[in-house]
Every structure is written in C-alpha cells, then in structure tokens.
Design an enzyme around this catalytic site. Structure first.
Site, short mmCIF file in Angstrom:
data_model
loop_
_atom_site.label_atom_id
_atom_site.label_comp_id
_atom_site.label_asym_id
_atom_site.label_seq_id
_atom_site.Cartn_x
_atom_site.Cartn_y
_atom_site.Cartn_z
N ALA A 5 -8.60 7.49 -6.67
CA ALA A 5 -9.80 7.89 -6.48
C ALA A 5 -10.07 7.92 -5.03
O ALA A 5 -10.78 8.90 -4.56
CB ALA A 5 -10.59 6.89 -7.15
N GLN A 47 -8.04 8.34 -2.50
CA GLN A 47 -7.28 9.40 -1.84
C GLN A 47 -8.06 10.98 -2.17
O GLN A 47 -8.25 11.97 -1.32
CB GLN A 47 -5.86 9.53 -1.98
CG GLN A 47 -5.06 8.36 -1.50
CD GLN A 47 -3.55 8.70 -1.29
OE1 GLN A 47 -3.09 9.64 -1.15
NE2 GLN A 47 -2.85 7.43 -0.93
N PHE A 88 0.85 3.41 7.01
CA PHE A 88 -0.51 3.58 7.59
C PHE A 88 -1.55 3.17 6.67
O PHE A 88 -1.45 3.83 5.42
CB PHE A 88 -0.64 5.08 8.30
CG PHE A 88 -2.05 5.48 8.80
CD1 PHE A 88 -2.06 4.84 10.09
CD2 PHE A 88 -2.71 6.08 8.21
CE1 PHE A 88 -3.55 5.20 10.35
CE2 PHE A 88 -4.04 6.47 8.66
CZ PHE A 88 -4.38 6.01 9.93
N VAL A 100 -10.00 5.02 3.33
CA VAL A 100 -10.29 6.71 3.22
C VAL A 100 -11.52 7.09 2.81
O VAL A 100 -12.17 7.90 3.28
CB VAL A 100 -9.25 7.27 1.93
CG1 VAL A 100 -9.55 8.53 1.76
CG2 VAL A 100 -7.70 6.80 2.39
N HIS A 123 0.77 -1.15 0.21
CA HIS A 123 -0.03 0.03 -0.19
C HIS A 123 0.97 1.15 0.05
O HIS A 123 1.89 1.23 0.63
CB HIS A 123 -0.84 -0.02 1.31
CG HIS A 123 -2.11 -0.90 0.84
ND1 HIS A 123 -2.15 -2.27 1.12
CD2 HIS A 123 -3.45 -0.55 0.76
CE1 HIS A 123 -3.43 -2.90 0.91
NE2 HIS A 123 -4.13 -1.79 0.77
N PRO A 124 0.43 2.19 -0.62
CA PRO A 124 1.14 3.47 -0.63
C PRO A 124 1.08 4.37 0.52
O PRO A 124 0.15 4.27 1.28
CB PRO A 124 0.67 4.40 -1.89
CG PRO A 124 -0.80 3.84 -1.97
CD PRO A 124 -0.74 2.44 -1.43
N SER A 177 -6.48 3.65 -5.82
CA SER A 177 -5.86 4.48 -4.71
C SER A 177 -5.91 5.97 -5.00
O SER A 177 -6.25 6.81 -3.91
CB SER A 177 -4.40 4.11 -4.43
OG SER A 177 -4.51 2.83 -3.97
#
Length: 471
Positions: A390, A392, A423, A427, A371-372, A388
């Site tokens: 979309a 964020q 982390f 979202v 995960h980023p 990811s």
C-alpha cells in the site's frame, strides 16, 4: 505486565467539537455546594469538629468537642447565604446544580423545597462532608449506597450526578460501579466531559474545579475581595469564550459555597461576573445533568481495543508487523510501562521507537535489512507485506515506466553495495519525484549518517502505520 493507570492524553491534541445547544460558544456550569449540617460535628457522630473551608484563620478540629464559632459560620450558609444566592439565581433565571451532602439535605427541608421549586438539579455530595482519604473501601461503598438511598427519601428522586470532594483513591471507581449515575465529577483534569470505562460501565465524567471556586476565599493564597473573584472568573471566561469562537467550545465550571460566596461582600463579585457573561452571545448556563444528556447524545462512547490492556500474544499479533518483519520490537514494547497514553498512534509509536533506539546496532541493522527495495524484485513478484504494498502504491511506485524502474534498480544496487542495507524512506510523506531526489542525495552520505537517517525513517513508517489503526 507493567501498566500505568493515569491518563495524560485525554481528548488529545484535537478535542471534539462540543456542539453545545444553539451553537453556544461556552457552557457555564454553576455548582452550589450544600454542606451545612453535613460537616464534622460530634452531634453527627463524628469524633471532632469541622476545620475545613471557613473564615476562621488556622482552624483546627476540636476532638470530642463542639466548635461554636465553626458551627455558626456553617449555619450562616443555611440561614442567610443560601437564600441570598437563591434570590440571585432565580431572579437572573440561571439554573444551578446543587452538590448536596445527603445528611445536610435531610436537615434542611426548606432549602431542599426551594431548590426543587427553582428546577435546580440536586446531585449527591456524599453522605457526610468528611474526608474519605483513609476510609476503608467497604465502608465507603456502604456510605455511597446509603447516600443514594437517603437522597431519594429526602428529595423524592435519586441523584443523577455525584461529587464527593474530599475523596479517596477508590471514590471514582466506586461511584461508577453503582451504574446509577449519569455523571460523576471527582476529577479536575479537563475542560470537557469525557467517558471512563469502569468494568462494563461506560461512565461519563464531568470535571470540576478547585480554582474557579469560592473556596479560595478560605485558603491561602486566595481571594480577599469579591473583585478578585470577578477578575479571575472573567479572565477564565474570556479565554474559553475565545476558544469557542475558534470552534473549540469548552465548559467552564464555577464552584460555590453558601457560607462563603453567600456573604455580601463576596457575592457582589459573582453577580458582576454573571452580568458580564450574560452580556455575550452564545453563552449556555446548563445544569450538569443537561451537560450529561447533551454529551451522551452528541458524543456517545465508543470502546476500542486498547493496546495497554492487551495480552502479550494479542499485542504482538496486532502490532508485530508495524516494524517490518521484526515482531521482537512489539514484544519488547509490550513489556514497557504502558498506559492510556499509549492507546493512541503517537503514544504507541513512542513505545516502539524506544525499543528501536535502545536495541543493539546489529539488531537495528537487522530491521533495516528486513525492508524491501523500493520498486524492487519483491514488489514485482507481489511478495511485499500488505503495508509495504500500500505504501509503495501511494507514490505510484507500482506503476513505473520501464525507464523509471531501471533507475530505481540501479540506485537500489548502488545504495546497498555502499551501505549494506536497503534505501528506506517514508513513502507516504513523499512523491515519486521527491523519493528519487532523496535517493540521489542520500546515496552520497557516509554510512553512519545514512544508518541514523534510515533508522529515523523506520520510526516514521511505524508511526504512519499506527495512525491507520489507532486514534
């Protein structure tokens, strides 16, 4: 490929609004089974007498013999019970659907004429009123075809609906494969019609009932008086009617037999119920063909690409990115016992979750590390996956002030240094403020707690992503 055929999901937690004509709150479908003259009898070429659904306690077949008492009970249904029911329904102007055993219809021309004159629907109840459990598939297919042929000869038009009753594991598929029926009813699995895909055929199924059914007068435990039948029908009606008032209109099927409910003491309970139901606003008494036509027009079937029917390559292509950069999760999920229950977002998410929960700690750690960072360098360089990106953006993490970006970078660095993975938070369940608050709180957790928390968030992210593409 291990696939499970039974469908436990059906319409799911949010069934469609039936939108019955006139805004009706309930559709009450009255079905009269006409079997008299189609039952097991050596006169009909069978090897034994009938033993099912009569007032004879402990009835058993008589091999190679006629059973006079049994025959006379069935004869009562044709000679007296049918006409009592015919008078009741025509006087109340309530249409019914006949489940007509074809060979019985052929032996009862006056009753068929009365059914037609009343405008009742005459559906097929099979060629003979016998048990199909052990019938070879080819023989059952032949009998279905012969029933359709004979029905049109006797009635003057082909049946638009079908119910075998004592069916085999092949019956529903074989009747659907004829592609000649607007509806079939050899199921008891819902309070609303639904579509079944049988090859290229989209077949409408209108579920039937064995409990709101006068057959319980002939089974144990069962009804022993008309008042018990009335009470059960009333309670069922009240429950379904209340659901209709709440915008969840349903269908109520009631099964009847001439030789059972046609008896004086039993029909009194039915009449009491019909008077009760007609005393309510918004009650629709359709034939089953009316339900079928309404459902086909209002809720036409729409085929979807079903995960449980995909090849492995297609499955991984479609769902390999649901868990960030971890296609192996989809590969293992495909190998599970998938079925219709996994063709929904919640169902397929569960399959992916099972794979994650049974993976090794190192494998799960690999998923977390795939995960980023939130609002990190990959986001700034526009190198996130579309999902990811979309996600964020949904919390405005792509439009941070310089101060906010610096805060996220500080927290990202501290979190990874302490726990060894980024982390992770769903979202779309949060706002920018709640994400920052969770960041500040969770950074203080011990690593085992945070590992479990992060894995739970990976599951939630997968579920949300699936809800974008599956029902």
């Amino acid at each position: 490929m291990n696939r499970y055929p039974r469908d436990f999901r059906g319409h799911g937690p949010n069934p469609p609004d039936a939108k019955w004509p006139g805004g009706a709150k309930i559709a009450v479908s009255l079905v009269l089974n006409y079997e008299e003259g189609g039952e097991n009898n050596i006169l009909h070429g069978d090897g034994q007498s009938e033993a099912f659904l009569s007032d004879i306690a402990g009835a058993a077949p008589w091999p190679g013999m006629r059973h006079w008492n049994m025959e006379s009970i069935y004869d009562y249904g044709a000679r007296a019970g049918f006409w009592r029911l015919h008078r009741l329904f025509t006087q109340m102007d309530i249409p019914v659907t006949i489940y007509g055993v074809t060979s019985a219809l052929a032996r009862n021309p006056e009753q068929v004429a009365a059914m037609k004159a009343a405008g009742w629907e005459i559906a097929s109840h099979g060629l003979k009123w016998v048990d199909h459990r052990d019938m070879p598939e080819e023989e059952e297919r032949r009998q279905i075809a012969e029933s359709l042929r004979l029905h049109e000869e006797v009635v003057g038009e082909p049946p638009r609906g079908w119910y075998t009753g004592r069916c085999s594991m092949n019956t529903v598929r074989l009747t659907a494969e004829t592609a000649r029926l607007d509806w079939i009813s050899d199921t008891y699995d819902d309070d609303l019609p639904y579509w079944m895909e049988a090859g290229d055929r989209d077949q409408l199924v209108i579920p039937y009932t064995l409990e709101a059914n006068d057959m319980r007068f002939a089974t144990a435990p069962g009804y022993i008086e008309g008042e018990q039948f009335f009470t059960y029908l009333k309670d069922s009606f009240d429950t379904l009617y209340a659901e209709g008032q709440q915008g969840r209109a349903k269908m109520f099927s009631i099964g009847l037999h001439c030789r059972l409910i046609g008896r004086p003491g039993k029909i009194a309970g039915l009449k009491r119920f019909l008077d009760y139901a007609r005393g309510h606003e918004g009650v629709w008494f359709p034939r089953r063909i009316d339900i079928a036509r309404h459902w086909a027009a209002t809720h036409p079937h729409k085929r979807i690409e079903r995960p449980s029917r995909m090849t492995k390559d297609r499955f991984v292509e479609r769902f390999g990115g649901i868990v960030e950069h971890s296609p192996w999760v989809a590969e293992r999920a495909w190998a599970l016992e998938l079925g219709p229950a996994h063709d929904s977002a919640t169902g397929l998410a569960n399959a992916l979750h099972r794979v994650l929960r049974t993976a090794s700690r190192d494998e799960r750690l690999g998923v977390l590390r795939a995960h980023p960072d939130l609002a990190g360098k990959l986001a700034a360089a526009k190198r996130l996956t579309p999902e990811s990106t979309a996600e964020q953006a949904s919390a405005a993490l792509d439009a941070l002030t310089d101060e906010e970006r610096a805060t996220f970078q500080r927290l990202n660095t501290a979190y990874v240094e302490k726990h060894g993975f980024p982390f992770i938070i769903a979202v779309r369940d949060n706002t920018k403020a709640s994400i920052l608050a969770a960041f500040e709180t969770r950074i203080g957790n011990d690593t085992d707690t945070e590992f479990a928390t992060a894995c739970g968030q990976v599951e939630r992210i997968a579920e949300l992503r699936l809800k974008d593409i599956l029902p």
